[in-house]
Scaffold this motif. Structure first.
Motif, PDB file in Angstrom:
ATOM      1  N   ALA A   1       6.636 115.762  27.877  1.00  0.00           N
ATOM      2  CA  ALA A   1       6.775 116.386  26.564  1.00  0.00           C
ATOM      3  C   ALA A   1       5.453 116.318  25.804  1.00  0.00           C
ATOM      4  O   ALA A   1       5.079 117.267  25.122  1.00  0.00           O
ATOM      5  CB  ALA A   1       7.868 115.706  25.769  1.00  0.00           C
ATOM      6  N   ALA A   2       4.734 115.209  25.915  1.00  0.00           N
ATOM      7  CA  ALA A   2       3.468 115.071  25.208  1.00  0.00           C
ATOM      8  C   ALA A   2       2.406 115.985  25.813  1.00  0.00           C
ATOM      9  O   ALA A   2       1.589 116.558  25.096  1.00  0.00           O
ATOM     10  CB  ALA A   2       2.985 113.622  25.258  1.00  0.00           C
ATOM     11  N   GLY A   3       2.426 116.159  27.110  1.00  0.00           N
ATOM     12  CA  GLY A   3       1.422 116.996  27.767  1.00  0.00           C
ATOM     13  C   GLY A   3       1.655 118.481  27.583  1.00  0.00           C
ATOM     14  O   GLY A   3       0.719 119.262  27.514  1.00  0.00           O
TER      15      GLY A   3
ATOM     16  N   GLU B   1       8.788 111.577  28.402  1.00  0.00           N
ATOM     17  CA  GLU B   1       7.904 111.522  27.243  1.00  0.00           C
ATOM     18  C   GLU B   1       6.500 111.997  27.598  1.00  0.00           C
ATOM     19  O   GLU B   1       5.864 112.700  26.821  1.00  0.00           O
ATOM     20  CB  GLU B   1       7.853 110.093  26.694  1.00  0.00           C
ATOM     21  N   ARG B   2       6.031 111.623  28.796  1.00  0.00           N
ATOM     22  CA  ARG B   2       4.706 112.074  29.226  1.00  0.00           C
ATOM     23  C   ARG B   2       4.677 113.586  29.392  1.00  0.00           C
ATOM     24  O   ARG B   2       3.731 114.249  29.009  1.00  0.00           O
ATOM     25  CB  ARG B   2       4.322 111.401  30.549  1.00  0.00           C
TER      26      ARG B   2
ATOM     27  N   SER C   1       3.441 119.929  24.974  1.00  0.00           N
ATOM     28  CA  SER C   1       3.774 120.353  23.623  1.00  0.00           C
ATOM     29  C   SER C   1       2.665 121.171  22.969  1.00  0.00           C
ATOM     30  O   SER C   1       2.931 121.960  22.082  1.00  0.00           O
ATOM     31  CB  SER C   1       4.087 119.134  22.744  1.00  0.00           C
TER      32      SER C   1
END
Length: 91
Positions: free
Chosen positions: A54-56, A51-52, A58
């Protein structure tokens, strides 16, 4: 002749197994629960890392680079290629 039971259990685990008599059910259950807890913690850590990541990452990618390529497909807006029909059909 004798056969080593551990060797037999290693080569044919679906047919043979060895029992360890020095371990009680409670100890075995405790070990299984501890192992399961470790696996769940590792899975949660892996999921959080995904998740980290993917968030960074995106923000930098465009929608076009994320689209899947399909062999033989035409890009959006391009004219479709025309297939020529053979002049003679049959013999």
């Amino acid at each position: 002749t004798t056969v080593d039971p551990y060797w037999l259990a290693e080569l044919g685990p679906m047919f043979f197994s060895t029992k360890e008599g020095h371990e009680t059910r409670a100890e075995k259950r405790r070990k299984q629960l501890a192992h399961k807890r470790k696996l769940e913690e590792a899975a949660a850590a892996s999921e959080a890392e995904k998740e980290r990541d993917a968030a960074g990452s995106s923000g930098g990618k465009s929608a076009r680079s994320q689209r899947m390529a399909t062999p033989g497909a035409v890009s959006f807006g391009a004219p479709t290629p025309r297939m020529k029909t053979p002049r003679r059909i049959g013999m």
